[in-house]
Design an enzyme around this catalytic site. Sequence first.
Site: not given
Length: 779
Positions: A143, A220, A553
């Site tokens: 990520d 994220h 996600s």
Amino acid sequence: MASPSPRLLLILVVTLMAAAEAETTASSPAGKKTYIVRVDHRVKPSVFPTHAHWYGSASFSGGGTDPLPLLHVYDTVFHGFSASLTRARAAALATHANVLAVFEDRVRRPDTTRSPQFLGLRNQVGLWSDSDYGSDVIVGVLDTGVWPERRSFSDRNLGPIPSRWRGTCETGPSFPASLCNRKLIGARFFSKGHDAAFAAGGGGINETVESRSPRDADGHGTHTASTAAGRHVFQASMSGYAEGIAKGVAPKARVATYKVCWKSAGCLDSDILAGFDCAVADGVDVISVSIGGGDGMASPYYLDPIAIGSYGAVSRGVFVASSAGNDGPTSMSVTNLSPWLTTVGAGTIDRNFPADVVLGDGRRLCGVSLYSGKPLAGTMYPLVYPGRSSGLSASLCMENSLDPKLVAGKIVICDRGSSPRVAKGLVVKDAGGVGMILANGASNGEGLVGDAHVLPACAVGSAEGETIKAYATSAASPTVTIHFKGTILGVRPAPVVASFSGRGPNGLTPAVLKPDLIAPGVNILAAWTGASGPTGLVSDDRRTEFNILSGTSMACPHVSGAAALLKSAHPDWSPAAIRSAMMTTASLDDNLRRSVTDEYTGRPATPFDFGAGHVNLDRAMDPGLVYDLSDQDYVAFLCAIGYDPKTVQVITHAPAACPARKPAMEDLNYPSISVAFNGAAAANQSRRVRRTATNVGAGAGAVYQARVEMATGQGLSISVKPRKLVFTAGARRQSFAVTVTAAAETAIGGAGARHAYLVWSDGEHEVRSAIVVSWMQPL
């Protein structure tokens, strides 16, 4: 004449690209681009001590006098390298006797508390207790990196790092090795692909925003890592929303982060593949990949680095979960289609953050918001819809599109689309507006997600949006206010399939149903970076330990954490067995005990929307039977879809031999069954599908009876033979066949898909497989 193999087609494509090189504007120095090169590593001359020495030698020059400018060398899940090359040199390299494939690097993007309980996890009982909360299982997260100081990554009361761990804590600016601990046991970053892709013209890594280190400037990666395996954190919330105890699905699992995505430039395939390679070499047990499919087109498996990297991981016993993409509700929008990947769609949970839009005529319309600033306190403000008079860009509240004379001191209606939701609020604020109502379009339907807006703002569904617009354009002096109602628990119905979640059918191989299942992916609270505000906007100077995000996600790491729990409880289970356990025990009903619905249509969801259903870990711990898969099963599948042995080897990194008799792709021992018939046929059609079930129940002996659940009037006939499976200590695997017969498409009401369920039951376990039947026009 026989059709050329995919490998030959690939070489032809690269050669044609070389011919056009002079006519193409280059995006990097001297017309170079990054290429990923797949090599038959077995033929390395013994004179070279390593493959890297071989690839960098004159014998591997690709038609040039200089050594190849290597970026990454891949040794584990993939054998080969990436390099910055001209198209001509890439084309010459593709003709090298030991090169299996050459493909161009691509940019991808990430697919962007209470949820563990919503998965069926309970303290002191069930899977959490039986797996010791995932203790000592290692979860690798590919990520945007990690913000290691967050409490979610505390190693308090954790034991020593597992001795099998072979990874490291890479350092960089503001990231000393001391930031890793017994929880965050490894951290790496990969930027060579970015550096090569953006060497000229800018657009690469902005080092004033993020450092060349594993540190997460985007948020994220911190969010997904803590969702999968974050520690218990008390008094967690996002500015007062979702208050409580935050925890990941596997709170005692260890975390290793692999920064393959960068805030300003996305994720390069070459860096993603390097992340896979290192993660498996380091010794992770589970890999979580919340990264989308790139340009929206499904690449063949032999040209897809996520497919190739994940195969290398799965073949070594590493479970890989991936996000299904956020391009729903469009049909065939699901991404990450490989049958060895577990592809996860998104559903809602029983928590929401409501806000009411109160019109001047007294009507109240429901929406959602995570706005945490000064409330409007019931004050009514003028309401305006710029789309009525100022064109499309103004209706979307695009940058510099709003006239301050029109919107100053007013609450502005903005249409959703074309720019980030939170960015529209900033445009309104900069133009002098006091608030925003974000209205869904028809493509979004009634699907809503909360955002931490920079001004008082509320998102509403398509129907509510049309009502508000009609009022704004018809009333003489329209006024409005927004009432923010905080956090609401016990929302019903839940789960609901999120409207944005990627949908089937599988556009690459329809015989494999995707997505596999859904998990919580709407309004998920998890840890956040300290480098960015909750909106991610540059101008947002707020800082928060946690943030609330939505997307597949967010759903993907729920399944990654679930896999860690199952791996801890059943260390001998393969990745396919773990996926099977989750799929065959998934829930089809919501908390009203009705069929799970589709947020977009409001009607019952189908397997194309949610795969096998919503993951239910209360049942996955003891599934009774599993559908297992081996490397040879995947090879047979690849042969069945027409790949020749050389092309199969691009994926499997080992020599492959296709059976003399071409297997049927539907016979892959998958936990679901998907049959695609010829849509042009005028007669009934029939297909026989074979499966093998393995008994993993506590007792060696068990007897399972089959039943088929199917709505009437579908024009289908489904039979199972045998209808009884008898397992003993010496016969833990039993095979059966399912025959699906369907009336001609015109006889059952035209285009569309039909579905049913096969259930094997021993009185204690219910082992459920979705059966999907579709009709496709031949090419």
